[in-house]
Write an enzyme that holds these catalytic residues in place. Structure first.
Site, PDB file in Angstrom:
ATOM      1  N   LYS A 145      44.421  27.958  35.182  1.00 37.22           N
ATOM      2  CA  LYS A 145      46.185  28.036  35.782  1.00 37.22           C
ATOM      3  C   LYS A 145      46.085  28.951  36.389  1.00 37.22           C
ATOM      4  O   LYS A 145      47.325  28.524  37.519  1.00 37.22           O
ATOM      5  CB  LYS A 145      46.911  28.090  34.289  1.00 37.22           C
ATOM      6  N   ASN A 146      45.735  29.992  36.495  1.00 35.46           N
ATOM      7  CA  ASN A 146      45.778  31.505  37.432  1.00 35.46           C
ATOM      8  C   ASN A 146      45.985  30.995  38.886  1.00 35.46           C
ATOM      9  O   ASN A 146      46.322  31.540  39.844  1.00 35.46           O
ATOM     10  CB  ASN A 146      46.050  31.754  36.671  1.00 35.46           C
ATOM     11  N   ARG A 205      57.491  33.345  35.055  1.00 32.90           N
ATOM     12  CA  ARG A 205      57.410  34.501  36.279  1.00 32.90           C
ATOM     13  C   ARG A 205      56.637  34.232  37.609  1.00 32.90           C
ATOM     14  O   ARG A 205      56.946  34.479  38.462  1.00 32.90           O
ATOM     15  CB  ARG A 205      56.808  35.791  35.806  1.00 32.90           C
ATOM     16  N   CYS A 230      58.611  41.099  29.946  1.00 34.01           N
ATOM     17  CA  CYS A 230      58.744  39.392  29.259  1.00 34.01           C
ATOM     18  C   CYS A 230      58.025  39.949  28.215  1.00 34.01           C
ATOM     19  O   CYS A 230      57.882  41.499  28.196  1.00 34.01           O
ATOM     20  CB  CYS A 230      57.963  38.382  29.487  1.00 34.01           C
ATOM     21  N   ARG A 269      56.826  44.060  33.884  1.00 30.43           N
ATOM     22  CA  ARG A 269      56.469  43.555  34.755  1.00 30.43           C
ATOM     23  C   ARG A 269      57.488  42.960  35.766  1.00 30.43           C
ATOM     24  O   ARG A 269      57.551  43.102  36.897  1.00 30.43           O
ATOM     25  CB  ARG A 269      55.935  42.008  34.729  1.00 30.43           C
ATOM     26  N   ASP A 301      43.855  39.261  29.749  1.00 33.51           N
ATOM     27  CA  ASP A 301      44.369  37.482  29.608  1.00 33.51           C
ATOM     28  C   ASP A 301      43.793  37.497  28.073  1.00 33.51           C
ATOM     29  O   ASP A 301      43.134  36.109  27.629  1.00 33.51           O
ATOM     30  CB  ASP A 301      43.983  36.805  30.180  1.00 33.51           C
ATOM     31  N   ILE A 347      46.154  47.198  31.517  1.00 31.41           N
ATOM     32  CA  ILE A 347      46.897  46.694  32.255  1.00 31.41           C
ATOM     33  C   ILE A 347      48.247  46.756  32.415  1.00 31.41           C
ATOM     34  O   ILE A 347      49.884  46.840  32.972  1.00 31.41           O
ATOM     35  CB  ILE A 347      46.536  44.917  32.644  1.00 31.41           C
ATOM     36  N   ARG A 404      51.601  26.173  26.990  1.00 31.21           N
ATOM     37  CA  ARG A 404      52.177  26.808  29.094  1.00 31.21           C
ATOM     38  C   ARG A 404      50.755  27.398  29.469  1.00 31.21           C
ATOM     39  O   ARG A 404      50.490  26.948  30.908  1.00 31.21           O
ATOM     40  CB  ARG A 404      52.703  28.540  29.348  1.00 31.21           C
TER      41      ARG A 404
HETATM   42  N1  EPU Z   1      53.204  45.953  39.023  1.00 33.17           N
HETATM   43  C1  EPU Z   1      53.859  46.358  38.998  1.00 33.17           C
HETATM   44  N2  EPU Z   1      54.409  46.353  40.377  1.00 33.17           N
HETATM   45  C2  EPU Z   1      54.244  45.066  41.284  1.00 33.17           C
HETATM   46  C3  EPU Z   1      53.194  44.351  40.511  1.00 33.17           C
HETATM   47  C4  EPU Z   1      52.843  44.194  38.986  1.00 33.17           C
HETATM   48  O1  EPU Z   1      54.004  47.888  38.303  1.00 33.17           O
HETATM   49  O2  EPU Z   1      54.792  44.809  42.060  1.00 33.17           O
HETATM   50  C5  EPU Z   1      52.038  46.024  37.404  1.00 33.17           C
HETATM   51  C6  EPU Z   1      52.956  45.450  36.332  1.00 33.17           C
HETATM   52  O3  EPU Z   1      53.592  45.428  35.706  1.00 33.17           O
HETATM   53  C7  EPU Z   1      51.305  45.153  35.596  1.00 33.17           C
HETATM   54  C8  EPU Z   1      49.802  45.131  36.392  1.00 33.17           C
HETATM   55  O4  EPU Z   1      50.621  45.835  37.766  1.00 33.17           O
HETATM   56  O5  EPU Z   1      50.854  46.335  34.663  1.00 33.17           O
HETATM   57  C9  EPU Z   1      49.005  44.351  36.962  1.00 33.17           C
HETATM   58  O6  EPU Z   1      49.959  42.982  36.945  1.00 33.17           O
HETATM   59  P1  EPU Z   1      49.926  41.393  37.809  1.00 33.17           P
HETATM   60  O7  EPU Z   1      50.586  41.677  39.034  1.00 33.17           O
HETATM   61  O8  EPU Z   1      48.503  41.868  38.899  1.00 33.17           O
HETATM   62  O9  EPU Z   1      50.180  40.737  37.130  1.00 33.17           O
HETATM   63  P2  EPU Z   1      50.493  39.351  37.478  1.00 33.17           P
HETATM   64  O10 EPU Z   1      50.456  39.111  38.840  1.00 33.17           O
HETATM   65  O11 EPU Z   1      52.223  39.480  37.255  1.00 33.17           O
HETATM   66  C10 EPU Z   1      48.634  38.161  36.802  1.00 33.17           C
HETATM   67  C11 EPU Z   1      48.059  36.491  36.036  1.00 33.17           C
HETATM   68  C12 EPU Z   1      48.636  36.600  34.444  1.00 33.17           C
HETATM   69  C13 EPU Z   1      47.547  38.001  33.788  1.00 33.17           C
HETATM   70  C14 EPU Z   1      47.408  39.262  35.268  1.00 33.17           C
HETATM   71  C15 EPU Z   1      46.449  40.444  35.464  1.00 33.17           C
HETATM   72  C16 EPU Z   1      49.273  34.596  36.962  1.00 33.17           C
HETATM   73  C17 EPU Z   1      50.025  33.741  37.270  1.00 33.17           C
HETATM   74  N3  EPU Z   1      49.007  35.650  36.618  1.00 33.17           N
HETATM   75  O12 EPU Z   1      49.327  38.438  36.450  1.00 33.17           O
HETATM   76  O13 EPU Z   1      48.095  36.030  33.459  1.00 33.17           O
HETATM   77  O14 EPU Z   1      47.675  39.086  33.101  1.00 33.17           O
HETATM   78  O15 EPU Z   1      47.708  38.923  36.257  1.00 33.17           O
HETATM   79  O16 EPU Z   1      45.428  40.481  34.987  1.00 33.17           O
HETATM   80  O17 EPU Z   1      47.912  35.049  37.530  1.00 33.17           O
HETATM   81  C18 EPU Z   1      48.795  34.586  31.479  1.00 33.17           C
HETATM   82  O18 EPU Z   1      48.112  33.523  31.772  1.00 33.17           O
HETATM   83  O19 EPU Z   1      48.668  34.990  30.209  1.00 33.17           O
HETATM   84  C19 EPU Z   1      49.009  35.948  32.650  1.00 33.17           C
HETATM   85  C20 EPU Z   1      49.404  36.354  32.034  1.00 33.17           C
END
Ligand code: EPU
Length: 424
Positions: free
Chosen positions: A22-23, A97, A121, A126, A310, A332, A402
């Protein structure tokens, strides 16, 4: 509303086919914004989040249709279309998201984007400040008005981006923004996740010049234009790892096919430490067997190549009846422990302290009614139900749908007593 009914006691035996990730699929589909023409994506998982991304692309004048199991995407070009063809509304962003993944490619290709601002969420606040900060450094003008991010630019220019923390979708967004930018973009403190590499592999196939993906520094030299391409989505390391936890819970002997073994090392090592027997037969095939009772082990979730957040809930479910005490630290997300209350309802002995859960393995969990609060928490509850005595009813399973393609069906084929029924 449907629920899953799980009766424990059956071992898992046989082969299971792991679906596409998915990701990885979500940013791959978003990158079809970057070049007009026709794309063919194979190994795309059949999931609610993928349907949401296809609906979102439809709104941006990018159509999709199924050809057998492949998805054909056609981008007829957004230029000259009305403002709506640059906009992603609240009802889609609230469902997913990861909708924010279209911000970078839209700005790069059409110079404007209007996207509903994602809220927090169940797993944390996030924020997306890193995405926004990087795009502003590249020359974008960004306003937040009436709950929408409104972005536009004359053109994006390459520059150095230093992320304050490692962000997966942030890195993906900026890579997609920079492939068409003027000059070179260097992303420091970039996410090293295999899904980022999968995206860069597609973008290179489309003509992008990218180096360093898979390390913490990614260099992108902007090009004038890109061509569409065909691409096979990588296998889902989280789904494959979830099946290993399901095995640790239920017992048995299984073979995972199409599993990206090379990207699962840290989970495999941890499960070996707990006593599971795991053999990587080749790059895509893993055999696993449960011989002895599971022992406890500690984990700290971290960006790749660390232990994935995850997989935290599924691992905790296994630890809740392992021999000994396990300390599970979430590094994280600040709030990714919603499953703890549900595991406790099944008899788990877990105490939360700051960002850690101290899990004292109990002899037996007992089946009961539990509710999924997010996708991976839901998967964790299914794992717990496989080892809990008696019957469990798992509610709000749309979270699981999802992100897991045919999860109950695959477990049933391995021998688990699990079925989906209408909730009364
Ligand atoms: N963060 C910030 N500011 C930002 C971006 C991130 O503070 O602008 C913080 C977040 O709040 C978090 C950390 O940085 O504490 C890491 O977040 P990240 O941005 O890496 O998460 P994401 O890109 O929103 C993706 C996956 C998630 C997975 C995380 C961590 C996708 C679509 N989603 O989310 O997947 O948990 O990376 O590996 O790729 C899931 O599949 O269940 C899922 C939640």
């Amino acid at each position: 509303m449907e629920k899953l009914v799980v009766n424990s006691g059956n071992q898992l035996l046989g082969d299971v086919d792991i679906s596409g990730a998915k990701n990885a699929a979500l940013p791959l589909l978003a990158s079809s914004i970057l070049a007009e023409g026709e794309y063919c994506f194979s190994n795309v998982p059949d999931l609610l989040d993928i349907k949401t991304m296809l609906t979102l692309l439809e709104g941006l004048c990018i159509s999709s249709k199924f050809k057998g199991k492949d998805i054909i995407i056609k981008n007829d070009g957004q230029d000259g279309q009305d403002d709506k063809s640059h906009m992603v509304a609240y009802d889609l962003v609230k469902k997913m998201r990861a909708s924010i993944l279209v911000l970078g490619p839209l700005l790069a290709k059409t110079k404007k984007a209007k996207i509903s601002f994602p809220g927090g969420c169940a797993i944390g606040e996030r924020p997306i400040d890193q995405h926004v900060k990087a795009l502003i450094a590249m020359g974008a003008r960004i306003d937040v008005k009436h709950g929408y991010i409104e972005a536009n630019c004359d053109y994006l220019k390459g520059c150095d981006i230093n992320f304050d923390m490692i962000t997966v979708t942030g890195t993906e967004n900026i890579v997609m923004a920079s492939v068409l930018a003027k000059g070179e973009t260097v992303i420091y403190n970039a996410a090293q996740e295999p899904e980022v590499v999968d995206l860069c592999n597609l973008l290179r196939k489309m003509g992008a010049q990218i180096e360093g993906d898979g390390s913490n520094t990614i260099r992108v030299k902007g090009v004038e234009g890109l061509e569409p391409a065909s691409y096979r989505v990588m296998g889902d390391r989280i789904e494959a790892s979830t099946f290993l936890c399901a095995l640790a819970a239920a017992g048995g002997d299984i073979i995972l096919r199409n599993a990206p073994a090379g990207s699962m090392s840290v989970v495999i090592e941890k499960l070996l430490e707990t006593g599971l027997e795991i053999h990587v037969l080749d790059n895509n095939t893993i055999r696993a067997r449960k011989g002895i009772a599971v022992k406890s082990a500690d984990i700290v979730t971290q960006p790749y190549p660390g232990f994935p957040t995850d997989m935290q809930a599924q691992f905790m479910a296994v630890m809740s009846s392992a021999a000994g005490v396990s300390v599970i630290t979430e590094g994280i997300f600040e709030n990714r422990f919603m499953h703890v209350a549900e595991l406790k309802r099944m008899g788990a002995d877990i105490v939360l302290k700051d960002h850690s859960a101290i899990v004292k393995g109990v002899r037996n969990l007992t089946g009961t009614d539990v509710v999924c609060t997010d996708l991976r928490a839901g998967a964790g509850l299914v794992v717990a139900a496989l080892l809990a005595e008696g019957r469990s009813n798992i509610h709000s399973i749309y979270h699981i749908e999802r992100g897991y393609d045919s999860f109950d069906e695959k477990l049933r084929l391995l021998g688990a007593d699990i079925k989906k029924v209408e909730s009364e």
